[in-house]
Design a protein around this motif. Sequence first.
Motif, PDB file in Angstrom:
ATOM      1  N   LEU A  98       0.826  -1.218   0.000  1.00  0.00           N
ATOM      2  CA  LEU A  98       0.000   0.000   0.000  1.00  0.00           C
ATOM      3  C   LEU A  98       0.858   1.265   0.000  1.00  0.00           C
ATOM      4  O   LEU A  98       0.329   2.371  -0.103  1.00  0.00           O
ATOM      5  CB  LEU A  98      -0.928   0.011   1.223  1.00  0.00           C
ATOM      6  CG  LEU A  98      -1.946  -1.135   1.315  1.00  0.00           C
ATOM      7  CD1 LEU A  98      -2.748  -1.017   2.611  1.00  0.00           C
ATOM      8  CD2 LEU A  98      -2.879  -1.123   0.115  1.00  0.00           C
ATOM      9  N   LEU A  99       2.182   1.086   0.110  1.00  0.00           N
ATOM     10  CA  LEU A  99       3.072   2.251   0.171  1.00  0.00           C
ATOM     11  C   LEU A  99       3.004   3.126  -1.089  1.00  0.00           C
ATOM     12  O   LEU A  99       2.997   4.363  -0.975  1.00  0.00           O
ATOM     13  CB  LEU A  99       4.509   1.792   0.425  1.00  0.00           C
ATOM     14  CG  LEU A  99       4.779   1.224   1.827  1.00  0.00           C
ATOM     15  CD1 LEU A  99       6.217   0.735   1.946  1.00  0.00           C
ATOM     16  CD2 LEU A  99       4.485   2.282   2.887  1.00  0.00           C
ATOM     17  N   PRO A 100       2.965   2.545  -2.314  1.00  0.00           N
ATOM     18  CA  PRO A 100       2.842   3.413  -3.491  1.00  0.00           C
ATOM     19  C   PRO A 100       1.577   4.269  -3.455  1.00  0.00           C
ATOM     20  O   PRO A 100       1.616   5.460  -3.803  1.00  0.00           O
ATOM     21  CB  PRO A 100       2.794   2.422  -4.659  1.00  0.00           C
ATOM     22  CG  PRO A 100       3.521   1.221  -4.151  1.00  0.00           C
ATOM     23  CD  PRO A 100       3.159   1.136  -2.701  1.00  0.00           C
ATOM     24  N   PHE A 101       0.468   3.680  -3.015  1.00  0.00           N
ATOM     25  CA  PHE A 101      -0.783   4.428  -2.885  1.00  0.00           C
ATOM     26  C   PHE A 101      -0.625   5.571  -1.889  1.00  0.00           C
ATOM     27  O   PHE A 101      -0.998   6.722  -2.162  1.00  0.00           O
ATOM     28  CB  PHE A 101      -1.900   3.484  -2.436  1.00  0.00           C
ATOM     29  CG  PHE A 101      -3.177   4.176  -2.036  1.00  0.00           C
ATOM     30  CD1 PHE A 101      -4.083   4.616  -2.988  1.00  0.00           C
ATOM     31  CD2 PHE A 101      -3.470   4.395  -0.696  1.00  0.00           C
ATOM     32  CE1 PHE A 101      -5.252   5.254  -2.628  1.00  0.00           C
ATOM     33  CE2 PHE A 101      -4.643   5.032  -0.317  1.00  0.00           C
ATOM     34  CZ  PHE A 101      -5.527   5.464  -1.288  1.00  0.00           C
ATOM     35  N   ALA A 102      -0.051   5.270  -0.712  1.00  0.00           N
ATOM     36  CA  ALA A 102       0.131   6.305   0.312  1.00  0.00           C
ATOM     37  C   ALA A 102       1.062   7.405  -0.181  1.00  0.00           C
ATOM     38  O   ALA A 102       0.823   8.607   0.068  1.00  0.00           O
ATOM     39  CB  ALA A 102       0.675   5.670   1.591  1.00  0.00           C
ATOM     40  N   LEU A 103       2.122   7.022  -0.886  1.00  0.00           N
ATOM     41  CA  LEU A 103       3.071   8.011  -1.397  1.00  0.00           C
ATOM     42  C   LEU A 103       2.414   8.926  -2.423  1.00  0.00           C
ATOM     43  O   LEU A 103       2.621  10.160  -2.397  1.00  0.00           O
ATOM     44  CB  LEU A 103       4.269   7.301  -2.019  1.00  0.00           C
ATOM     45  CG  LEU A 103       5.349   8.189  -2.650  1.00  0.00           C
ATOM     46  CD1 LEU A 103       5.910   9.161  -1.613  1.00  0.00           C
ATOM     47  CD2 LEU A 103       6.462   7.343  -3.251  1.00  0.00           C
ATOM     48  N   VAL A 104       1.612   8.358  -3.316  1.00  0.00           N
ATOM     49  CA  VAL A 104       0.944   9.172  -4.337  1.00  0.00           C
ATOM     50  C   VAL A 104      -0.042  10.140  -3.695  1.00  0.00           C
ATOM     51  O   VAL A 104      -0.125  11.315  -4.086  1.00  0.00           O
ATOM     52  CB  VAL A 104       0.236   8.264  -5.365  1.00  0.00           C
ATOM     53  CG1 VAL A 104      -0.732   9.066  -6.233  1.00  0.00           C
ATOM     54  CG2 VAL A 104       1.268   7.572  -6.253  1.00  0.00           C
ATOM     55  N   VAL A 105      -0.794   9.673  -2.701  1.00  0.00           N
ATOM     56  CA  VAL A 105      -1.734  10.563  -1.999  1.00  0.00           C
ATOM     57  C   VAL A 105      -0.979  11.710  -1.346  1.00  0.00           C
ATOM     58  O   VAL A 105      -1.391  12.887  -1.428  1.00  0.00           O
ATOM     59  CB  VAL A 105      -2.547   9.774  -0.950  1.00  0.00           C
ATOM     60  CG1 VAL A 105      -3.352  10.735  -0.071  1.00  0.00           C
ATOM     61  CG2 VAL A 105      -3.483   8.786  -1.631  1.00  0.00           C
TER      62      VAL A 105
END
Length: 358
Positions: A98-105
């Motif tokens: 889920l880190l890519p999602f959190a980073l993009v947000v």
Amino acid sequence: MILVPLPFLVSLLLVTILFQALRRDGDGFRANPLFTALIAAYALQSILVGLRWGYDLRAVLPVMSPLAALIAPLAWLSFDSLARDDPPLRLAAIAPHLLPFALVVALILLWPDPVGAVIAATFAGYGAALLWRARLGPDGLVASRLDGVLRSHRALQITGVALLASAATDILVSLDFAVSGGTHSGAMVAVGNVATLLVLGAAASVASSSSVEAEANATEPAPDRTVASLPTKADLEIANAIETLMRDKELYRDVDLNLEKIARKLGLPARDVSNAINRTQAMSVSQYVNTHRVKRACRLLRETGEPVTKIMFDAGFGTKSNFNREFLRVTATTPSAYRRAGGDLAATPPVETRQPVA
């Protein structure tokens, strides 16, 4: 204007694939909801792409970018669930993805410029990881049904290539914006959506046990036959135990049989079971099990007047295409021709068990 309806058409087709598969094989999709979520995510993303590039609706970008950052990890997790012989994924194992999602947000809120690069890197990384996993061959997908493991492996390869292609498309779109202000970006995104449809069709075939006629002409790579792959005494013991399960328990008749189930019956790691079959029989686990199924089908074709379809299911096959392909591989003829010949053709060619390493 030709670009406007294309993403919506892709989305409609994806939703149709999803509902047809759920109606046809709902239990399979409920057993592996990750593939259902993957198809739904692609369908939603296609709608957002249509709104963004067809109607220049920039308001969807805050949703579109984080969703894109979820798609590649979701594809990885979907196939990872087919490659695990331990309990289902828990939150602790899912959280890192889920880190890519959190980073993009976070970037959307604080510094939007690198968002495109992060998404492209995410797709490229997971695409490469999927292709690296595909190197293990069909036997690496231990939780996939043996009747469809070759199809699953092909879908894994296609998904990896498509993710890499999507990353390349993102890079080309960024370059187009830098050079010409995005003149060709709409066309590139539309073509990318068509590629997405192909990926999702493959994912649907993995999650569903329905027949895929294209599989009929597929071939499975032969295991390594070099000296390094000669069996050990332990391999022969495991192979004998597996043969006992097949002969005495008729385990091969389980349509949902997979490598994980066989390994659990023996109390062994799936890799040990796979290696034992590869080295002693010079074939994959799916080919080995399907050979037993074909032997039973041959006997029923000779001794009974049952319809071929009934015999197919009785022997453990779940799809007509796989039955015909494996029957041809083992007997060099079709089930109908075998029956017409009265079973005079050789049911199975002899398989020579290889000698153990000294």
